[in-house]
Design a protein around this motif. Structure first.
Motif, PDB file in Angstrom:
ATOM      1  N   ASN A 201       0.858  -0.982   0.120  1.00 12.70           N
ATOM      2  CA  ASN A 201      -0.242  -0.003   0.114  1.00 12.70           C
ATOM      3  C   ASN A 201       0.871   1.152   0.031  1.00 12.70           C
ATOM      4  O   ASN A 201       0.293   2.170  -0.345  1.00 12.70           O
ATOM      5  CB  ASN A 201      -0.907   0.081   1.221  1.00 12.70           C
ATOM      6  N   LYS A 211      -5.241   6.415  -7.876  1.00 10.84           N
ATOM      7  CA  LYS A 211      -5.655   5.199  -7.117  1.00 10.84           C
ATOM      8  C   LYS A 211      -6.055   4.152  -8.157  1.00 10.84           C
ATOM      9  O   LYS A 211      -5.573   2.812  -7.924  1.00 10.84           O
ATOM     10  CB  LYS A 211      -6.883   5.418  -6.422  1.00 10.84           C
ATOM     11  N   GLU A 212      -6.708   4.384  -9.199  1.00 11.26           N
ATOM     12  CA  GLU A 212      -7.054   3.290 -10.322  1.00 11.26           C
ATOM     13  C   GLU A 212      -5.797   2.748 -10.785  1.00 11.26           C
ATOM     14  O   GLU A 212      -5.661   1.358 -11.129  1.00 11.26           O
ATOM     15  CB  GLU A 212      -7.875   3.906 -11.312  1.00 11.26           C
ATOM     16  N   ASN A 215      -3.963   0.239  -8.407  1.00 16.52           N
ATOM     17  CA  ASN A 215      -4.818  -0.959  -8.166  1.00 16.52           C
ATOM     18  C   ASN A 215      -4.172  -1.916  -9.430  1.00 16.52           C
ATOM     19  O   ASN A 215      -4.318  -3.011  -9.227  1.00 16.52           O
ATOM     20  CB  ASN A 215      -6.063  -0.605  -8.372  1.00 16.52           C
ATOM     21  N   LYS A 219      -1.732  -5.428  -9.473  1.00 14.39           N
ATOM     22  CA  LYS A 219      -2.204  -7.001  -9.971  1.00 14.39           C
ATOM     23  C   LYS A 219      -1.081  -7.620 -10.586  1.00 14.39           C
ATOM     24  O   LYS A 219      -1.101  -8.718 -10.873  1.00 14.39           O
ATOM     25  CB  LYS A 219      -3.314  -6.659 -10.950  1.00 14.39           C
TER      26      LYS A 219
END
Length: 292
Positions: A201, A211-212, A215, A219
């Motif tokens: 994080n 933020k997108e 994320n 992955k």
């Protein structure tokens, strides 16, 4: 005799009053007589115009249609409790159909439906006109279609092999949509100032990284090799030593020292939340670098 006569002696004003009273009574009697003679005693029957009567009849017809339940064509194999109730079936008749269906069997005609449910002929004649069976059941010349089992087992999810966020190069980071040359360089610079990411994080803390995008990056990237760091003791560290931590600005570091001097020592890292301007939203990151 004189006494009796005295009762009929009136002065002029009294005689006038008696006269007007008698005149008023006569007028009332005449008015009542005229009203009785001119009043109509014959009653006439109520007759509606044809147009109004026609409109009333049409409204009655519409109302009766609204009150009735409209039935659409349906497959009787899938009658539920409510549907059966609205059709007029009894509880036992509905249960017989459900028990038959539990055997993975189907009724393909009105006759089979009656044999299974035992409904009466009158009820069957009323509802069978709405039965809708599959087309192949109505064509005796066609064979019942054979259904092949097209189900294939879902392939096992391929295990994702993550790349180490602490060893990723700028070129590897740029493969993430949204991370260009500038952001990849900023991520590596932030990582170097930390001495390496301790948790995934921390990537959210890179300035300008949405933020997108983070994320999507997480992955493919994870903290695999954690760096060895020397934690800073909040009870002995100087302002300069505390300010070296990327998450603490010098005024906050000074506030920690002042709080420590006033209270003797800091017994829990959660006490840091009491310090003015302390970045409480990042307490979970900061305590990774501090000790008591």
């Amino acid at each position: 005799m004189n006494l009796f006569k005295s009762h009929f002696k009136f002065n002029k004003q009294e005689r006038s009053g008696i006269f007007f009273l008698l005149f008023f009574l006569i007028i009332i009697q005449l008015g009542y007589y005229l009203y009785q003679s001119n009043s109509v005693h014959q009653s006439y029957p109520l007759v509606l115009e044809k147009a109004i009567q026609s409109k009333i009849d049409s409204l009655k017809t519409i109302a009766s249609k609204k009150d009735s339940v409209k039935v659409y064509p349906f497959n009787p194999n899938y009658i539920n409790d409510f549907k059966g109730y609205t059709l007029g079936m009894s509880v036992d008749e509905i249960d017989r159909l459900h028990d038959f269906r539990k055997k993975d069997a189907f009724v393909n005609s009105a006759e089979e439906f009656q044999n299974v449910t035992k409904v009466s002929d009158s009820l069957l004649s009323g509802i069978s006109k709405y039965f809708k069976f599959p087309e192949w059941t109505q064509n005796t010349n066609r064979k019942r279609p054979e259904y092949k089992n097209t189900y294939t087992s879902k392939p096992l999810d391929k295990k994702v092999v993550y790349k180490d966020l602490n060893t990723a190069t700028a070129e590897e980071l740029q493969r993430i949509n949204g991370i260009g040359v500038k952001l990849s360089a900023r991520i590596i610079k932030f990582r170097d100032r930390l001495g390496g990411f301790l948790i995934d994080n921390q990537l959210f803390d890179v300035y300008g990284l949405e933020k997108e995008v983070v994320n999507k990056a997480l992955k493919e990237f994870k903290v695999i090799s954690k760096p060895n760091i020397t934690k800073i003791n909040v009870n002995t560290a100087t302002v300069e030593e505390l300010a070296k931590l990327i998450y603490l600005q010098k005024p906050v570091a000074q506030g920690i020292v002042n709080y420590r001097n006033l209270n003797g020592s800091i017994k829990s890292l959660n006490e840091l939340l009491k310090i003015e301007e302390f970045p409480s939203e990042r307490i979970d990151r900061i305590i990774l670098y501090l000790s008591l």
